[in-house]
Design an enzyme around this catalytic site. Structure first.
Site, PDB file in Angstrom:
ATOM      1  N   GLN A  63      89.263  36.289 -20.784  1.00 56.71           N
ATOM      2  CA  GLN A  63      90.303  37.229 -21.244  1.00 56.71           C
ATOM      3  C   GLN A  63      90.015  37.731 -22.664  1.00 56.71           C
ATOM      4  O   GLN A  63      90.178  38.897 -22.960  1.00 56.71           O
ATOM      5  CB  GLN A  63      91.694  36.588 -21.249  1.00 56.71           C
ATOM      6  CG  GLN A  63      91.909  35.538 -20.194  1.00 56.71           C
ATOM      7  CD  GLN A  63      92.518  36.060 -18.914  1.00 56.71           C
ATOM      8  OE1 GLN A  63      92.504  37.266 -18.667  1.00 56.71           O
ATOM      9  NE2 GLN A  63      93.036  35.175 -18.116  1.00 56.71           N
ATOM     10  N   ASP A  94      97.970  38.176 -13.967  1.00 55.74           N
ATOM     11  CA  ASP A  94      98.316  36.890 -14.588  1.00 55.74           C
ATOM     12  C   ASP A  94      98.835  37.057 -16.021  1.00 55.74           C
ATOM     13  O   ASP A  94      99.480  36.168 -16.559  1.00 55.74           O
ATOM     14  CB  ASP A  94      97.119  35.927 -14.555  1.00 55.74           C
ATOM     15  CG  ASP A  94      95.854  36.561 -15.104  1.00 55.74           C
ATOM     16  OD1 ASP A  94      95.790  36.786 -16.321  1.00 55.74           O
ATOM     17  OD2 ASP A  94      94.927  36.844 -14.316  1.00 55.74           O
ATOM     18  N   TYR A 113      83.784  30.278 -12.984  1.00 55.36           N
ATOM     19  CA  TYR A 113      83.431  31.457 -12.187  1.00 55.36           C
ATOM     20  C   TYR A 113      82.041  31.235 -11.596  1.00 55.36           C
ATOM     21  O   TYR A 113      81.244  30.462 -12.147  1.00 55.36           O
ATOM     22  CB  TYR A 113      83.436  32.731 -13.047  1.00 55.36           C
ATOM     23  CG  TYR A 113      84.824  33.294 -13.331  1.00 55.36           C
ATOM     24  CD1 TYR A 113      85.963  32.826 -12.677  1.00 55.36           C
ATOM     25  CD2 TYR A 113      84.994  34.322 -14.256  1.00 55.36           C
ATOM     26  CE1 TYR A 113      87.217  33.344 -12.945  1.00 55.36           C
ATOM     27  CE2 TYR A 113      86.250  34.852 -14.531  1.00 55.36           C
ATOM     28  CZ  TYR A 113      87.366  34.356 -13.863  1.00 55.36           C
ATOM     29  OH  TYR A 113      88.605  34.883 -14.120  1.00 55.36           O
ATOM     30  N   ASP A 146      90.762  44.509 -14.918  1.00 51.52           N
ATOM     31  CA  ASP A 146      90.611  43.067 -14.726  1.00 51.52           C
ATOM     32  C   ASP A 146      90.828  42.771 -13.247  1.00 51.52           C
ATOM     33  O   ASP A 146      91.917  42.419 -12.823  1.00 51.52           O
ATOM     34  CB  ASP A 146      91.663  42.348 -15.584  1.00 51.52           C
ATOM     35  CG  ASP A 146      91.615  40.857 -15.385  1.00 51.52           C
ATOM     36  OD1 ASP A 146      90.594  40.359 -14.874  1.00 51.52           O
ATOM     37  OD2 ASP A 146      92.598  40.179 -15.731  1.00 51.52           O
TER      38      ASP A 146
HETATM   39  C1  JFQ Z   1      91.698  37.015 -14.564  1.00 53.46           C
HETATM   40  N1  JFQ Z   1      92.662  37.612 -15.347  1.00 53.46           N
HETATM   41  C2  JFQ Z   1      91.334  37.805 -13.354  1.00 53.46           C
HETATM   42  N2  JFQ Z   1      89.117  38.208 -12.413  1.00 53.46           N
HETATM   43  C3  JFQ Z   1      90.143  37.296 -12.704  1.00 53.46           C
HETATM   44  N3  JFQ Z   1      85.035  35.909  -9.137  1.00 53.46           N
HETATM   45  C4  JFQ Z   1      88.067  37.840 -11.521  1.00 53.46           C
HETATM   46  C5  JFQ Z   1      88.421  36.889 -10.477  1.00 53.46           C
HETATM   47  C6  JFQ Z   1      87.348  36.584  -9.481  1.00 53.46           C
HETATM   48  C7  JFQ Z   1      86.079  36.206 -10.108  1.00 53.46           C
HETATM   49  C8  JFQ Z   1      85.681  37.180 -11.126  1.00 53.46           C
HETATM   50  C9  JFQ Z   1      86.769  37.520 -12.122  1.00 53.46           C
END
Ligand code: JFQ
Length: 286
Positions: A68, A92, A229, A161
């Protein structure tokens, strides 16, 4: 497919074949289906609360700041004076929390298509959803493309995002969406989007970046490290509308901002654009 087996959540996905991130589950806090996707929130043994959409980890309370902070502050510190900022996705609230650290920003809009993500984040991820409390924030539960169409020439920074390009977010990885963001930017504006991973997804990143070079003046790629991730890293596509390069910050964080940041610094801003040789070659050619 069972997401939790013998007390462990396994993140298996088409986009990272043959590998899986596993987290030990203490307690399932919520599991249900929204209008768009499967929503799971669990308390983990070592990573705090975890939000999972369609079986894919979106955030863990332990390491979310690495994503973030970088996603928000790279474009915000690259822009000389961001006043109006749009977030697409990001339900979120973590990106909002970061933007809210910037006193110069006057208006923050968020378009999240899935109201359930907002609701369950407010309930189970309060340290992220605190972003919604800032009075500059306006929330739109709607398709970001439609909102941008109604708001052309409007934003200094747009941050997308998104989740991965399978399911509801797949359109966000296509050229028409980048064209829509471009129209919605003011001159000098910058977009920053979730850009997947150089170990796994050069086949997604390269053609997308090549195609948006026809519209944007400055198309660059940065990344952050984040243990939960896939492959422990995630990238950002950063592109400008006559902005000049975003590789160097145009201002330093204030002392107060430095105290509130755990990952972002002016040094790591510049370092984030330095890619390993294979990735540089894979994205930009030799
Ligand atoms: C967080 N604020 C959002 N974004 C998440 N493989 C994604 C979620 C899935 C992941 C990559 C980033």
């Amino acid at each position: 497919m069972d997401l939790i087996i013998d007390g462990w959540f396994h993140e298996r996905g088409e986009l990272w074949p043959g590998q899986a991130m596993s987290l030990q589950v203490k307690k399932v806090l919520y599991h249900g289906r929204s209008k768009f996707q499967d929503v799971l929130v669990f308390e983990s043994t070592n990573h705090g609360n975890v939000l999972v959409l369609d079986g894919v980890i979106q955030v863990t309370e332990r390491d979310e700041f690495a994503y973030q902070e970088m996603m928000a502050h790279i474009p915000l510190f690259a822009h000389p004076n961001p006043e109006k900022v749009l977030v697409i996705g990001g339900g979120d609230g973590g990106i909002l929390r970061e933007i809210a650290k910037r006193p110069g920003v006057k208006e923050i809009y968020i378009c999240e298509i899935d109201g359930d993500v907002i609701e369950y984040s407010k309930k189970y991820l309060p340290s992220l959803a605190v972003g919604y409390d800032d009075p500059r924030v306006t929330v739109k539960v709607m398709d970001g493309a439609i909102f941008m169409d109604e708001n052309q020439d409007n934003f200094d920074v747009i941050i997308t995002d998104s989740s991965d390009p399978i399911g509801p977010a797949s359109v966000l990885f296509e050229t028409p969406f980048y064209n829509a963001m471009h129209k919605s930017l003011r001159d000098g504006g910058i977009v920053c989007t979730q850009g997947e991973n150089v170990w796994l997804h050069l086949d997604i990143i390269k053609p997308l970046m090549d195609s948006i070079k026809q519209t944007y003046t400055d198309v660059e790629y940065a990344y952050t490290t984040i243990p939960t991730y896939p492959s422990g890293q995630i990238g950002f596509i950063i592109a400008g509308k006559n902005s000049g390069s975003s590789k160097a910050p145009r201002r330093e964080p204030t002392k107060e901002q430095v105290d509130s940041l755990k990952y972002y610094s002016s040094e790591i801003h510049e370092a984030a654009f330095v890619l390993p040789a294979f990735a540089k070659k894979g994205i930009f050619g030799a």
